[in-house]
Design a protein around this motif. Structure first.
Motif, mmCIF file in Angstrom:
data_model
loop_
_atom_site.group_PDB
_atom_site.id
_atom_site.type_symbol
_atom_site.label_atom_id
_atom_site.label_comp_id
_atom_site.label_asym_id
_atom_site.label_seq_id
_atom_site.Cartn_x
_atom_site.Cartn_y
_atom_site.Cartn_z
ATOM 1 N N ASN A 90 23.587 -25.557 8.688
ATOM 2 C CA ASN A 90 22.803 -26.061 9.826
ATOM 3 C C ASN A 90 23.498 -25.739 11.146
ATOM 4 O O ASN A 90 22.858 -25.272 12.098
ATOM 5 C CB ASN A 90 22.673 -27.590 9.723
ATOM 6 C CG ASN A 90 21.451 -28.004 8.932
ATOM 7 O OD1 ASN A 90 20.485 -27.266 8.856
ATOM 8 N ND2 ASN A 90 21.497 -29.181 8.345
ATOM 9 N N ARG A 138 34.123 -27.842 -5.513
ATOM 10 C CA ARG A 138 32.687 -27.521 -5.366
ATOM 11 C C ARG A 138 32.267 -26.344 -6.264
ATOM 12 O O ARG A 138 33.100 -25.805 -6.984
ATOM 13 C CB ARG A 138 32.317 -27.229 -3.908
ATOM 14 C CG ARG A 138 32.504 -28.435 -2.989
ATOM 15 C CD ARG A 138 32.157 -28.105 -1.557
ATOM 16 N NE ARG A 138 32.178 -29.312 -0.717
ATOM 17 C CZ ARG A 138 33.271 -29.864 -0.236
ATOM 18 N NH1 ARG A 138 34.452 -29.349 -0.507
ATOM 19 N NH2 ARG A 138 33.186 -30.953 0.514
ATOM 20 N N ASP A 179 16.474 -25.686 6.510
ATOM 21 C CA ASP A 179 15.234 -26.052 5.809
ATOM 22 C C ASP A 179 14.837 -24.977 4.793
ATOM 23 O O ASP A 179 14.404 -25.274 3.685
ATOM 24 C CB ASP A 179 14.082 -26.250 6.813
ATOM 25 C CG ASP A 179 14.201 -27.566 7.560
ATOM 26 O OD1 ASP A 179 15.126 -28.342 7.247
ATOM 27 O OD2 ASP A 179 13.380 -27.819 8.464
ATOM 28 N N ARG A 202 13.872 -34.997 -4.572
ATOM 29 C CA ARG A 202 14.787 -34.916 -3.435
ATOM 30 C C ARG A 202 15.181 -36.352 -3.101
ATOM 31 O O ARG A 202 14.324 -37.166 -2.757
ATOM 32 C CB ARG A 202 14.098 -34.253 -2.249
ATOM 33 C CG ARG A 202 15.063 -33.997 -1.112
ATOM 34 C CD ARG A 202 14.412 -33.274 0.024
ATOM 35 N NE ARG A 202 15.343 -33.067 1.118
ATOM 36 C CZ ARG A 202 14.968 -32.790 2.348
ATOM 37 N NH1 ARG A 202 13.684 -32.652 2.642
ATOM 38 N NH2 ARG A 202 15.868 -32.625 3.301
ATOM 39 N N HIS A 221 28.667 -27.681 1.519
ATOM 40 C CA HIS A 221 28.867 -27.342 2.943
ATOM 41 C C HIS A 221 27.542 -27.073 3.649
ATOM 42 O O HIS A 221 27.422 -26.121 4.422
ATOM 43 C CB HIS A 221 29.776 -26.118 3.079
ATOM 44 C CG HIS A 221 31.136 -26.352 2.486
ATOM 45 N ND1 HIS A 221 31.951 -27.388 2.887
ATOM 46 C CD2 HIS A 221 31.816 -25.692 1.521
ATOM 47 C CE1 HIS A 221 33.083 -27.358 2.184
ATOM 48 N NE2 HIS A 221 33.022 -26.340 1.347
ATOM 49 N N PHE A 222 26.574 -27.893 3.378
ATOM 50 C CA PHE A 222 25.255 -27.674 3.964
ATOM 51 C C PHE A 222 25.269 -27.872 5.483
ATOM 52 O O PHE A 222 24.554 -27.217 6.227
ATOM 53 C CB PHE A 222 24.241 -28.607 3.294
ATOM 54 C CG PHE A 222 22.831 -28.322 3.665
ATOM 55 C CD1 PHE A 222 22.215 -27.146 3.277
ATOM 56 C CD2 PHE A 222 22.112 -29.207 4.443
ATOM 57 C CE1 PHE A 222 20.910 -26.867 3.635
ATOM 58 C CE2 PHE A 222 20.812 -28.936 4.817
ATOM 59 C CZ PHE A 222 20.213 -27.758 4.404
ATOM 60 N N LYS A 223 26.114 -28.792 5.906
ATOM 61 C CA LYS A 223 26.205 -29.067 7.353
ATOM 62 C C LYS A 223 26.594 -27.778 8.111
ATOM 63 O O LYS A 223 26.075 -27.481 9.172
ATOM 64 C CB LYS A 223 27.233 -30.178 7.593
ATOM 65 C CG LYS A 223 27.287 -30.688 9.007
ATOM 66 C CD LYS A 223 28.170 -31.917 9.083
ATOM 67 C CE LYS A 223 28.320 -32.466 10.485
ATOM 68 N NZ LYS A 223 28.390 -31.499 11.544
HETATM 69 N N1 LIG Z 1 17.963 -28.451 7.836
HETATM 70 C C1 LIG Z 1 17.999 -29.682 7.323
HETATM 71 N N2 LIG Z 1 19.167 -30.340 7.282
HETATM 72 C C2 LIG Z 1 19.203 -31.574 6.754
HETATM 73 C C3 LIG Z 1 18.052 -32.188 6.233
HETATM 74 N N3 LIG Z 1 18.406 -33.399 5.756
HETATM 75 C C4 LIG Z 1 19.728 -33.544 5.974
HETATM 76 N N4 LIG Z 1 20.239 -32.443 6.547
HETATM 77 C C5 LIG Z 1 21.612 -32.166 6.974
HETATM 78 O O1 LIG Z 1 22.429 -32.016 5.805
HETATM 79 C C6 LIG Z 1 23.794 -32.175 6.223
HETATM 80 C C7 LIG Z 1 24.553 -32.900 5.115
HETATM 81 O O2 LIG Z 1 25.900 -32.879 5.448
HETATM 82 P P1 LIG Z 1 27.055 -33.503 4.568
HETATM 83 O O3 LIG Z 1 26.551 -34.806 3.959
HETATM 84 O O4 LIG Z 1 28.308 -33.553 5.357
HETATM 85 O O5 LIG Z 1 27.191 -32.535 3.324
HETATM 86 P P2 LIG Z 1 27.755 -31.064 3.228
HETATM 87 O O6 LIG Z 1 27.953 -30.411 4.555
HETATM 88 O O7 LIG Z 1 26.833 -30.339 2.282
HETATM 89 O O8 LIG Z 1 29.140 -31.281 2.556
HETATM 90 P P3 LIG Z 1 29.488 -31.433 1.026
HETATM 91 O O9 LIG Z 1 28.328 -32.118 0.373
HETATM 92 O O10 LIG Z 1 30.696 -32.260 0.987
HETATM 93 O O11 LIG Z 1 29.686 -30.070 0.468
HETATM 94 C C8 LIG Z 1 23.754 -32.920 7.542
HETATM 95 O O12 LIG Z 1 24.167 -32.035 8.568
HETATM 96 C C9 LIG Z 1 22.281 -33.272 7.740
HETATM 97 O O13 LIG Z 1 21.896 -33.243 9.088
HETATM 98 C C10 LIG Z 1 16.808 -31.451 6.290
HETATM 99 O O14 LIG Z 1 15.747 -31.891 5.876
HETATM 100 N N5 LIG Z 1 16.839 -30.214 6.834
#
Ligand SMILES: Nc1nc2c(ncn2[C@@H]2O[C@H](COP(=O)(O)OP(=O)(O)OP(=O)(O)O)[C@@H](O)[C@H]2O)c(=O)[nH]1
Length: 345
Positions: A211, A316, A220, A242, A206-208
């Motif tokens: 952010n 997860r 970051d 990465r 759930h990284f999104k």
């Molecule tokens: N802050 C930041 N965000 C990044 C970077 N690279 C990618 N992202 C963000 O990482 C997020 C990845 O989202 P998803 O692929 O939906 O993955 P997730 O939200 O972790 O969902 P799951 O993997 O299913 O748990 C996106 O919002 C990208 O914009 C970076 O270098 N810095």
């Protein structure tokens, strides 16, 4: 020609071989013509001492051994020329001193250069006054030290460029380009009977949301802390890459199934324990795959990818170890992942 462009050291010695042949061979012919057989033979030996190792390096691709041979041959040849020709023979020493820095690492080049200057200075062939000897010693030592400074700067810049070309600037983890090189190397070594390597694909959960909720700066920061946590808990020989936004790959060179399972479990646990955003723990899903003999890198990665997908699907914050491929590598979607653990928090 493309090999010469890519291999600076080989290009330099190939050039040196051509110059040595063009510059010294006519002397050898001249000496033989005048019946000065000993001097002609030494000239010829110097040419061969450079040209033969260059041919060897060209054909075998083993630069280091060939270059050290040239270094030794050049040392003996330069000494012989100073003794036979006298003062004029010492001019060749300067060329040798600069050449050593192309052929060998800094310390070897300095030792080879200074020892030749010392010996030729003590013998002092053709140097009738102390001032001649002193001038020769001073200028030769200056050439050694100026060349050493140049070689040191070049080596430093090169290391910096290599680091910039192989790492991700945000996290300091290695990048995809380096990963491709390292995976191919590991498979090569393991394919020749070495220990089996394993890969772990680590994908933050759930990284999104992080952010969206706290902004990209916080995102970051999490990525940086995540890489630090992972690097702290694995061995120095393990390498973290990465490979996408919030997706990393950990390469574990010498592994077995039990070890891979332990490391995967440890990563999941430690990340959940140590990584936080203001209102919750940050977790990661891990897909692990141990390389199977004869397997292609693409199939190996596809199994790890499939396993991380299963970890996500299963809720997860967990690790899944991919099953070994059946007889021959299987496409990703056919791999049956095996659950490694239940929720670990
Ligand atoms: N802050 C930041 N965000 C990044 C970077 N690279 C990618 N992202 C963000 O990482 C997020 C990845 O989202 P998803 O692929 O939906 O993955 P997730 O939200 O972790 O969902 P799951 O993997 O299913 O748990 C996106 O919002 C990208 O914009 C970076 O270098 N810095």
């Amino acid at each position: 020609m493309s090999r010469l462009r890519a291999d600076y050291a080989l290009a330099s010695v190939a050039f040196l071989g051509a110059v040595a042949t063009a510059a010294i061979l006519p002397f050898a012919v001249y000496r033989f013509w005048n019946r000065e057989y000993w001097q002609g033979a030494v000239d010829l030996l110097v040419v061969l001492a450079v040209v033969l190792p260059v041919i060897y390096a060209w054909r075998s691709g083993r630069n280091r051994g060939a270059f050290l041979l040239i270094l030794l041959g050049g040392w003996i040849g330069s000494l012989a020329i100073t003794q036979m020709v006298g003062l004029a023979g010492h001019y060749w020493v300067y060329g040798y001193l600069v050449m050593t820095f192309v052929l060998a690492e800094l310390s070897v080049a300095v030792i080879a250069g200074l020892s030749l200057v010392l010996v030729t200075c003590i013998l002092g062939a053709g140097m009738e006054t102390p001032i001649m000897r002193f001038s020769y010693a001073a200028t030769a030592v200056l050439v050694v030290f100026l060349s050493a400074i140049g070689a040191f700067q070049v080596a430093k810049q090169r290391r910096l460029l290599e680091r910039l070309a192989s790492t991700d600037p945000l996290t300091g983890a290695l990048n995809r380009r380096q990963m491709a090189v390292d995976l191919a190397h590991e498979v090569n070594v393991a394919g020749r009977g070495g220990a089996l390597p394993a890969v772990l694909i680590l994908d933050l959960d759930h990284f999104k949301q992080i952010n969206d909720q706290f902004g990209h700066e916080m995102g970051d920061r999490v990525l940086v802390e995540f890489s630090n946590v992972v690097r702290e808990l694995v061995r120095r020989s393990d390498r973290l890459y990465r490979i996408g936004g919030e997706e990393f790959l950990l390469l574990l060179p010498a592994m077995d199934e039990a070890g891979t399972r332990v490391v995967a479990q440890k990563v999941v646990q430690q990340v959940a324990d140590r990584l936080r955003v203001p209102d919750r723990a940050v977790t990661t899903s891990v897909g692990a795959a141990l390389w199977s003999r004869g397997e292609l890198v693409s199939s190996w990665l596809a199994r790890a990818d499939s396993a991380v997908y299963q970890a996500k699907q299963a809720g997860r914050n967990r690790a899944v170890l991919a099953a070994a491929p059946q007889h021959r590598p299987l496409p990703a979607q056919q791999n049956q992942g095996r659950r490694l653990s239940d929720d670990v928090t």
